[in-house]
Design a protein around this motif. Structure first.
Motif, PDB file in Angstrom:
ATOM      1  N   LEU A  66      45.699  38.475 -47.226  1.00 52.57           N
ATOM      2  CA  LEU A  66      45.219  37.327 -47.991  1.00 52.57           C
ATOM      3  C   LEU A  66      44.637  36.277 -47.055  1.00 52.57           C
ATOM      4  O   LEU A  66      43.552  35.741 -47.284  1.00 52.57           O
ATOM      5  N   ARG A  67      45.339  36.012 -45.978  1.00 51.47           N
ATOM      6  CA  ARG A  67      44.841  35.037 -45.009  1.00 51.47           C
ATOM      7  C   ARG A  67      43.485  35.484 -44.493  1.00 51.47           C
ATOM      8  O   ARG A  67      42.548  34.682 -44.348  1.00 51.47           O
TER       9      ARG A  67
ATOM     10  N   HIS B  77      41.208  37.204 -45.969  1.00 44.48           N
ATOM     11  CA  HIS B  77      40.180  36.944 -46.981  1.00 44.48           C
ATOM     12  C   HIS B  77      39.593  35.548 -46.770  1.00 44.48           C
ATOM     13  O   HIS B  77      38.378  35.355 -46.774  1.00 44.48           O
ATOM     14  N   TYR B  78      40.476  34.572 -46.588  1.00 44.41           N
ATOM     15  CA  TYR B  78      40.001  33.197 -46.425  1.00 44.41           C
ATOM     16  C   TYR B  78      39.306  33.002 -45.094  1.00 44.41           C
ATOM     17  O   TYR B  78      38.261  32.361 -45.006  1.00 44.41           O
ATOM     18  N   LEU B  79      39.878  33.569 -44.035  1.00 43.51           N
ATOM     19  CA  LEU B  79      39.289  33.339 -42.717  1.00 43.51           C
ATOM     20  C   LEU B  79      37.971  34.077 -42.550  1.00 43.51           C
ATOM     21  O   LEU B  79      37.199  33.770 -41.649  1.00 43.51           O
TER      22      LEU B  79
ATOM     23  N   LEU C  10      35.646  33.853 -44.801  1.00 38.50           N
ATOM     24  CA  LEU C  10      34.636  33.080 -45.523  1.00 38.50           C
ATOM     25  C   LEU C  10      33.690  32.428 -44.523  1.00 38.50           C
ATOM     26  O   LEU C  10      34.135  31.831 -43.551  1.00 38.50           O
ATOM     27  N   PRO C  11      32.369  32.508 -44.762  1.00 34.02           N
ATOM     28  CA  PRO C  11      31.432  31.817 -43.875  1.00 34.02           C
ATOM     29  C   PRO C  11      31.596  30.307 -43.997  1.00 34.02           C
ATOM     30  O   PRO C  11      32.021  29.801 -45.035  1.00 34.02           O
ATOM     31  N   GLN C  12      31.253  29.591 -42.925  1.00 30.46           N
ATOM     32  CA  GLN C  12      31.495  28.151 -42.920  1.00 30.46           C
ATOM     33  C   GLN C  12      30.221  27.335 -42.733  1.00 30.46           C
ATOM     34  O   GLN C  12      30.281  26.178 -42.308  1.00 30.46           O
TER      35      GLN C  12
ATOM     36  N   LYS D  99      29.004  24.467 -39.860  1.00 26.61           N
ATOM     37  CA  LYS D  99      30.082  23.586 -39.386  1.00 26.61           C
ATOM     38  C   LYS D  99      30.942  24.291 -38.351  1.00 26.61           C
ATOM     39  O   LYS D  99      31.063  25.517 -38.354  1.00 26.61           O
TER      40      LYS D  99
ATOM     41  N   GLN E 191      34.860  24.112 -36.451  1.00 29.40           N
ATOM     42  CA  GLN E 191      36.204  23.527 -36.417  1.00 29.40           C
ATOM     43  C   GLN E 191      36.661  23.459 -34.968  1.00 29.40           C
ATOM     44  O   GLN E 191      36.682  24.456 -34.254  1.00 29.40           O
TER      45      GLN E 191
ATOM     46  N   THR F  55      42.940  19.324 -35.823  1.00 28.93           N
ATOM     47  CA  THR F  55      41.614  19.920 -35.911  1.00 28.93           C
ATOM     48  C   THR F  55      40.656  19.006 -36.638  1.00 28.93           C
ATOM     49  O   THR F  55      41.044  18.282 -37.551  1.00 28.93           O
ATOM     50  N   ARG F  56      39.394  19.037 -36.226  1.00 32.83           N
ATOM     51  CA  ARG F  56      38.364  18.296 -36.951  1.00 32.83           C
ATOM     52  C   ARG F  56      37.124  19.147 -37.101  1.00 32.83           C
ATOM     53  O   ARG F  56      36.932  20.119 -36.353  1.00 32.83           O
ATOM     54  N   THR F  57      36.281  18.750 -38.060  1.00 29.05           N
ATOM     55  CA  THR F  57      35.030  19.458 -38.306  1.00 29.05           C
ATOM     56  C   THR F  57      33.911  18.762 -37.555  1.00 29.05           C
ATOM     57  O   THR F  57      33.762  17.552 -37.642  1.00 29.05           O
TER      58      THR F  57
ATOM     59  N   ILE G  36      40.895  31.279 -35.356  1.00 27.32           N
ATOM     60  CA  ILE G  36      39.899  31.213 -36.423  1.00 27.32           C
ATOM     61  C   ILE G  36      38.506  31.590 -35.943  1.00 27.32           C
ATOM     62  O   ILE G  36      37.544  31.518 -36.681  1.00 27.32           O
TER      63      ILE G  36
ATOM     64  N   ASN H  36      34.267  28.427 -33.645  1.00 22.82           N
ATOM     65  CA  ASN H  36      35.267  27.373 -33.525  1.00 22.82           C
ATOM     66  C   ASN H  36      35.857  27.311 -32.122  1.00 22.82           C
ATOM     67  O   ASN H  36      35.797  28.287 -31.379  1.00 22.82           O
TER      68      ASN H  36
ATOM     69  N   TYR I 123      41.432  25.102 -45.306  1.00 21.22           N
ATOM     70  CA  TYR I 123      40.341  24.467 -44.545  1.00 21.22           C
ATOM     71  C   TYR I 123      39.068  25.291 -44.705  1.00 21.22           C
ATOM     72  O   TYR I 123      38.002  24.797 -45.061  1.00 21.22           O
TER      73      TYR I 123
ATOM     74  N   CYS J 280      37.116  17.080 -43.245  1.00 19.63           N
ATOM     75  CA  CYS J 280      36.773  16.755 -41.861  1.00 19.63           C
ATOM     76  C   CYS J 280      37.917  16.932 -40.881  1.00 19.63           C
ATOM     77  O   CYS J 280      37.740  16.677 -39.689  1.00 19.63           O
TER      78      CYS J 280
ATOM     79  N   PHE K  73      49.396  32.552 -52.056  1.00 22.07           N
ATOM     80  CA  PHE K  73      50.422  32.876 -51.060  1.00 22.07           C
ATOM     81  C   PHE K  73      51.832  32.860 -51.648  1.00 22.07           C
ATOM     82  O   PHE K  73      52.775  33.300 -51.002  1.00 22.07           O
TER      83      PHE K  73
END
Lengths: 368, 375
Positions: free
Chosen positions: A14-15, A17-19, A21-23, A26, A28, A45-47, A91, A95, B182, B193, B234
């Motif tokens: 599941l994690r 799947h999210y990681l 995803l294109p960003q 941007k 991180q 962390t910041r963007t 990630i 990044n 995020y 951000c 989750f």
């Protein structure tokens, strides 16, 4: 109490799947710093709007020092100044992980910012091309803080079969080591090796050879990556210099050192000169070789378990019971490097590297 | 068991189905705030083609008697799309659509605070100042048993100290969720951000901004929805309660950073100080709008301890985390920038918070009640 953390049992597919995803464009950026204990690492962390090409593209930031033992709540802002950038092995590209120095509200270095004075010393001795290799030992613990896979309320067979071993009865936690090694290579850390250590569940990785301050920057980020990998697996890594009392090894951070002169023909005499200078300042070095002025190392440097006694300075070729060891090969070639075996596993590598360079290369007496 | 039953359903099987192509059809998930003013609801419809802008999304309706928003005998309520994002769960071309809720008579529902916020933000005295916001959303992860995630069952972890921005399985509880959230927000187009671990273990924070005007509320609500959805996947639960655990444990806020073009320009510190002066005279009004229960929720959090100011007094200071308003150190030095209102609760409505700030600071209102403008 469970061996591994609750978070490690969350679904990693599941994690993923999210990681995946294109960003967009941007980026991180995770800022990493040393907290008020001088041993702990913190991160947030910041963007950024696009991938930074170098450290110059990464802005200063700040954080709440009253939450990390570094300032009071009434005047809590502290500055984070980026100093080294690495790829993020968690990630992934584009990044970044960014190691930072910490400054107080008045722009003076924070108490545990030992990088500033180390950097000055390294700049002053640049022409010597000092190389370092640091051997970071550590132990894996379960969430109950007992060594990983040791029988609860008991002990494994005595030390002997575990050093550089293979097999499930001798090797505890290789997955973490393999993942950490790969993550460091991806990130751009100068990791040069790993091995299983003498105590079961104890491991070592080596960072180097690095010139000057890089060894400490790379070692701190390698430590961060280790803690993060262990967090993912739901275990803990400890750099306590004596995690188990009794007939079990402690953990050190043996530091290998050479200058251009030591590496050239006939370099052995420069090595011996350096060792002579180190012998005059044993207590000064012991004081900076762990974060507690030597108190932590007292539990480890007993003269047993391949350590030298904390009270005495000694050296010898191929002698692992000495403070300083000259490797056999170096003795034979007449040139190379030497190994200072005194630093504790939880030392600040900036303080260690600075002390060695001051003593061996800079003129002057104590307190310079 | 700390995680939900649905968390153990096979995600490989799920992926097999979610990878199926869908022709030209598009799934649009409509999201709205329910009668509690804190809860979010959602339902999905199929569209025949991908909407390019918000105007292409049709109005919809729902049963308000099931969300504490109307009586059963007259239950239809309207959903009017106002902001569209990419869907990080079902992925492109599918959408998440944030909506305003209207009653049967086309008046805004009680908890539709966006309606009036949007009007205030579009007044020229406000829009001309280009009000930017950055909101720091704190939250706590809980197991399905209601106990904080990763805490020993029937017990407590070691005291606060090592957890803020921590790394390691004994310091950071639930980072997977934070990373997933995020990335999902970046994909969706939410202005996220930053993130960091907070002072209490299992407490985290993300920041959204800088975002102008009514968009701030839109982006924060969308980010909250995405967080609830990620946690649901989750098998854990997110709480925005401002004081989830009593005792020597931090509460959860939504510190709101605010600036106008005057404050951001050279010498802007004067405009910041003027704004703070106005805020100092309207503390009770702001406290009322800073949580969904007129200040009762915040009363449990704003005690004067744990890096909060007391709910009874207004205070301001440079780099002072115990004050109602903090001026960041760098702003004090550069004499321009922004200020941070530390009073809003984690479960605040960002439309209400941003609206109060512009009413007091830009429309220069005074007194305990908001002014009613003719438009």
């Amino acid at each position: 109490m469970e061996s591994v953390s609750a978070c490690s049992k969350l679904n990693k597919t599941l994690r993923q799947h999210y990681l995946n995803l294109p960003q967009g464009g941007k980026c991180q950026v995770t800022y990493i710093w040393i907290d008020g204990s001088g041993e702990g690492l913190r991160n947030k962390t910041r963007t950024l709007d696009e991938e930074p090409k170098s450290i110059a593209d990464i802005p200063e930031w700040n954080f709440d020092g009253s939450s990390t033992d570094q300032s009071k709540g009434s005047d809590s802002d502290m500055y984070l100044v980026p100093v080294q950038m690495f790829r993020d092995p968690f990630i992934l590209d584009p990044n970044k992980l960014v190691l930072c120095e910490v400054l107080k509200y008045n722009r003076e270095p924070a108490e545990t910012n030992r990088r500033i004075s180390c950097n000055k010393v390294m700049e002053a001795t640049k022409e010597h091309c000092v190389w370092f290799g640091m051997e970071q030992e550590y132990c894996l613990l379960s969430m109950d803080r007992y060594p990983y896979r040791w029988p609860k309320g008991g002990f494994p067979r005595p030390q002997g079969p575990y050093y550089c071993a293979v097999g499930a009865d001798c090797v505890y936690g290789r997955d973490i080591v393999e993942c950490h090694y790969k993550a460091c290579l991806y990130a751009g850390i100068k990791i040069c090796g790993t091995n299983a250590e003498v105590m079961p569940g104890q491991w070592e990785f080596q960072v180097g050879p690095c010139e000057g301050i890089d060894v400490a920057d790379h070692l701190w980020v390698a430590r961060f990556i280790l803690h993060r990998v262990c967090e993912d697996f739901g275990l803990l890594a400890t750099m306590d210099p004596k995690p188990m009392e009794g007939n079990w090894n402690g953990s050190g951070c043996h530091t290998n050192v050479s200058t251009k002169q030591m590496r050239e023909e006939g370099g052995l005499r420069y090595i011996e000169q350096a060792i002579e200078k180190l012998s005059q300042r044993h207590q000064e070095h012991i004081r900076v070789y762990d974060p507690r002025g030597g108190e932590d190392n007292k539990r480890r440097l007993t003269g047993l378990h391949e350590t030298a006694n904390i009270k005495d300075f000694s050296h010898g070729v191929a002698n692992r019971g000495a403070s300083i060891r000259i490797p056999r090969q170096v003795g034979q070639d007449g040139r190379g490097y030497f190994e200072d075996r005194r630093p504790a596993a939880n030392c600040d590598p900036y303080s260690v590297a600075e002390a060695i360079v001051r003593t061996c290369l800079l003129e002057g007496e104590d307190g310079e | 068991m700390a995680t939900s039953a649905s968390a153990v359903l096979s995600k490989t099987v799920k992926k097999q189905f979610l990878d199926l192509p869908q022709g030209d059809k598009v799934q649009a998930m409509y999201i709205w705030i329910d009668g509690s003013g804190e809860g979010l609801r959602c339902k999905t419809r199929t569209l025949n083609s991908e909407p390019k802008t918000i105007d292409e999304l049709p109005e919809w309706n729902f049963d308000g008697s099931s969300t504490h928003q109307s009586e059963g005998s007259n239950s239809d309520m309207y959903l009017i799309p106002v902001a569209m994002f990419r869907d990080p769960f079902r992925q492109d071309p599918n959408k998440l659509v944030l909506c305003e809720v209207f009653k049967y008579n086309r008046k805004p529902a009680e908890t539709n605070l966006r309606h009036i916020c949007s009007k205030v933000m579009s007044m020229s005295e406000v829009a001309d100042k280009q009000p930017w916001f950055g909101m720091e959303q704190e939250y706590t992860l809980l197991g399905t048993d209601g106990h904080p995630f990763g805490w020993p069952s029937n017990g407590f972890p070691g005291p606060q100290g090592p957890y803020y921005c921590g790394v390691g399985a004994d310091k950071a509880y639930g980072r997977d969720i934070v990373e997933a959230h995020y990335r999902a927000c970046l994909y969706a187009g939410v202005d996220i951000c930053g993130t960091n671990a907070e002072v209490m273990p299992a407490q985290w924070e993300f920041q959204v901004g800088p975002t102008e005007g009514v968009n701030m509320g839109d982006h924060l609500w969308a980010a909250r929805f995405i967080l609830h959805r990620v946690c649901e996947d989750f098998g854990v639960v997110v709480s925005f309660d401002p004081k989830p655990i009593t005792g020597n444990w931090n509460g959860a806020g939504c510190h709101t950073n605010f600036s106008t073009n005057d404050m951001r320009a050279e010498g802007g510190l004067k405009a910041i100080e003027d704004a703070i002066e106005r805020l100092s005279k309207r503390h009770t009004y702001h406290i009322r709008t800073y949580d969904p229960n007129g200040g009762l929720d915040n009363a449990r959090r704003l005690t004067g301890h744990h890096e909060t100011s007391s709910i009874h007094e207004f205070s301001a200071g440079v780099a002072n985390r115990g004050a109602s308003i903090r001026i960041p150190r760098a702003v004090g030095q550069e004499k321009k920038g922004y200020f941070e209102d530390r009073r809003p609760s984690a479960n605040c409505d960002p439309y209400a918070v941003t609206e109060s700030l512009v009413r007091t600071c830009l429309l220069k209102e005074e007194g305990d009640a908001p002014t009613v403008y003719s438009k």
